[in-house]
Design an enzyme around this catalytic site. Sequence first.
Site, PDB file in Angstrom:
ATOM      1  N   ASP A  10      15.290  39.471  61.279  1.00  0.00           N
ATOM      2  CA  ASP A  10      14.268  37.915  60.406  1.00  0.00           C
ATOM      3  C   ASP A  10      13.333  37.016  61.545  1.00  0.00           C
ATOM      4  O   ASP A  10      14.791  36.958  62.885  1.00  0.00           O
ATOM      5  CB  ASP A  10      14.776  37.743  59.065  1.00  0.00           C
ATOM      6  CG  ASP A  10      16.235  37.072  59.293  1.00  0.00           C
ATOM      7  OD1 ASP A  10      16.400  37.086  60.569  1.00  0.00           O
ATOM      8  OD2 ASP A  10      16.321  37.275  58.381  1.00  0.00           O
ATOM      9  N   CYS A  67      19.860  39.413  61.869  1.00  0.00           N
ATOM     10  CA  CYS A  67      19.766  38.211  60.991  1.00  0.00           C
ATOM     11  C   CYS A  67      20.723  36.630  61.632  1.00  0.00           C
ATOM     12  O   CYS A  67      20.919  36.711  62.452  1.00  0.00           O
ATOM     13  CB  CYS A  67      19.817  38.413  59.947  1.00  0.00           C
ATOM     14  SG  CYS A  67      21.041  38.899  58.867  1.00  0.00           S
ATOM     15  N   GLY A  68      21.008  35.881  61.007  1.00  0.00           N
ATOM     16  CA  GLY A  68      21.558  34.773  60.839  1.00  0.00           C
ATOM     17  C   GLY A  68      22.987  34.948  60.584  1.00  0.00           C
ATOM     18  O   GLY A  68      23.573  34.841  62.226  1.00  0.00           O
ATOM     19  N   THR A  69      23.561  35.902  59.986  1.00  0.00           N
ATOM     20  CA  THR A  69      24.985  36.423  59.588  1.00  0.00           C
ATOM     21  C   THR A  69      24.713  38.165  60.428  1.00  0.00           C
ATOM     22  O   THR A  69      25.940  37.726  60.108  1.00  0.00           O
ATOM     23  CB  THR A  69      25.285  35.842  58.290  1.00  0.00           C
ATOM     24  OG1 THR A  69      23.990  36.529  57.587  1.00  0.00           O
ATOM     25  CG2 THR A  69      24.880  34.566  57.881  1.00  0.00           C
ATOM     26  N   GLY A  72      23.395  40.023  55.329  1.00  0.00           N
ATOM     27  CA  GLY A  72      21.887  40.899  54.791  1.00  0.00           C
ATOM     28  C   GLY A  72      21.188  42.125  55.778  1.00  0.00           C
ATOM     29  O   GLY A  72      21.021  43.088  54.852  1.00  0.00           O
ATOM     30  N   HIS A 100      35.756  54.681  65.840  1.00  0.00           N
ATOM     31  CA  HIS A 100      36.934  55.419  64.958  1.00  0.00           C
ATOM     32  C   HIS A 100      35.206  55.690  63.209  1.00  0.00           C
ATOM     33  O   HIS A 100      35.603  56.637  62.645  1.00  0.00           O
ATOM     34  CB  HIS A 100      37.712  54.356  63.947  1.00  0.00           C
ATOM     35  CG  HIS A 100      38.878  53.994  64.910  1.00  0.00           C
ATOM     36  ND1 HIS A 100      39.362  53.758  63.911  1.00  0.00           N
ATOM     37  CD2 HIS A 100      38.711  54.763  65.881  1.00  0.00           C
ATOM     38  CE1 HIS A 100      40.630  53.283  64.953  1.00  0.00           C
ATOM     39  NE2 HIS A 100      40.363  54.343  66.144  1.00  0.00           N
ATOM     40  N   HIS A 135      38.798  61.027  62.319  1.00  0.00           N
ATOM     41  CA  HIS A 135      37.536  60.034  62.272  1.00  0.00           C
ATOM     42  C   HIS A 135      36.834  60.785  61.199  1.00  0.00           C
ATOM     43  O   HIS A 135      36.596  60.727  60.913  1.00  0.00           O
ATOM     44  CB  HIS A 135      37.822  58.967  63.135  1.00  0.00           C
ATOM     45  CG  HIS A 135      38.332  58.569  63.879  1.00  0.00           C
ATOM     46  ND1 HIS A 135      39.494  57.604  63.313  1.00  0.00           N
ATOM     47  CD2 HIS A 135      39.314  58.645  65.051  1.00  0.00           C
ATOM     48  CE1 HIS A 135      40.051  57.136  63.504  1.00  0.00           C
ATOM     49  NE2 HIS A 135      40.780  57.696  64.603  1.00  0.00           N
ATOM     50  N   ARG A 138      36.693  61.407  58.368  1.00  0.00           N
ATOM     51  CA  ARG A 138      37.018  60.358  57.001  1.00  0.00           C
ATOM     52  C   ARG A 138      35.606  59.933  56.934  1.00  0.00           C
ATOM     53  O   ARG A 138      35.137  59.165  55.734  1.00  0.00           O
ATOM     54  CB  ARG A 138      37.247  58.674  57.506  1.00  0.00           C
ATOM     55  CG  ARG A 138      39.184  59.296  57.675  1.00  0.00           C
ATOM     56  CD  ARG A 138      39.733  58.546  58.160  1.00  0.00           C
ATOM     57  NE  ARG A 138      41.753  58.856  58.354  1.00  0.00           N
ATOM     58  CZ  ARG A 138      42.442  58.708  58.836  1.00  0.00           C
ATOM     59  NH1 ARG A 138      42.039  57.648  60.251  1.00  0.00           N
ATOM     60  NH2 ARG A 138      43.534  59.323  58.825  1.00  0.00           N
TER      61      ARG A 138
END
Length: 153
Positions: A10, A67-69, A72, A100, A135, A138
């Site tokens: 974004d 994105c910024g963080t 999202g 993993h 793994h 899982r």
Amino acid sequence: MTEKIPIGSDHAGYEMKEEIVGYLKELGYEPEDVGTSGPQNVDYPDFAGLVAGMVSRGERKRGILVCGTGLGMSITANKFPNVRAALVMNEEMAGFARTHNDANILALGGKMLGRDKVRAIVKIWLQAEFKGGRHARRVGKIAEIEGRKGYGC
Ligand code: RB5
């Protein structure tokens, strides 16, 4: 054959996405930039959907979202069947995301991390291999949960 890596962002991840596109070329990959193409406000699910859709349908093995963080993008991408998106903050997580979790989408926070850290994360995530064994069992259970009627119930 050169591996094609779809990548999207974004507006908040735009600058970091441009940086990663260049770095992917340096590493010998073929980035497929789905946008966004400038700093104007856009909605991250639109771009998450483009990359996660390609991975979900098996058209591409893996992809990158910024994105910024990174939140999202990872939340949206993980709504797609067969997608295992990992929000990665450091080199150690980048390694585990592959070895993993067999993560097929790398989600990054363009405003959370510096350029050198992101380059290191991207390189490790691209080069580390899934270990399989316990793994794989899982990861198989994740797919089983995804396949249940009513999703997860
Ligand atoms: C956009 O302002 C911001 O919310 C987005 O880039 C991302 O951080 C969302 O998770």
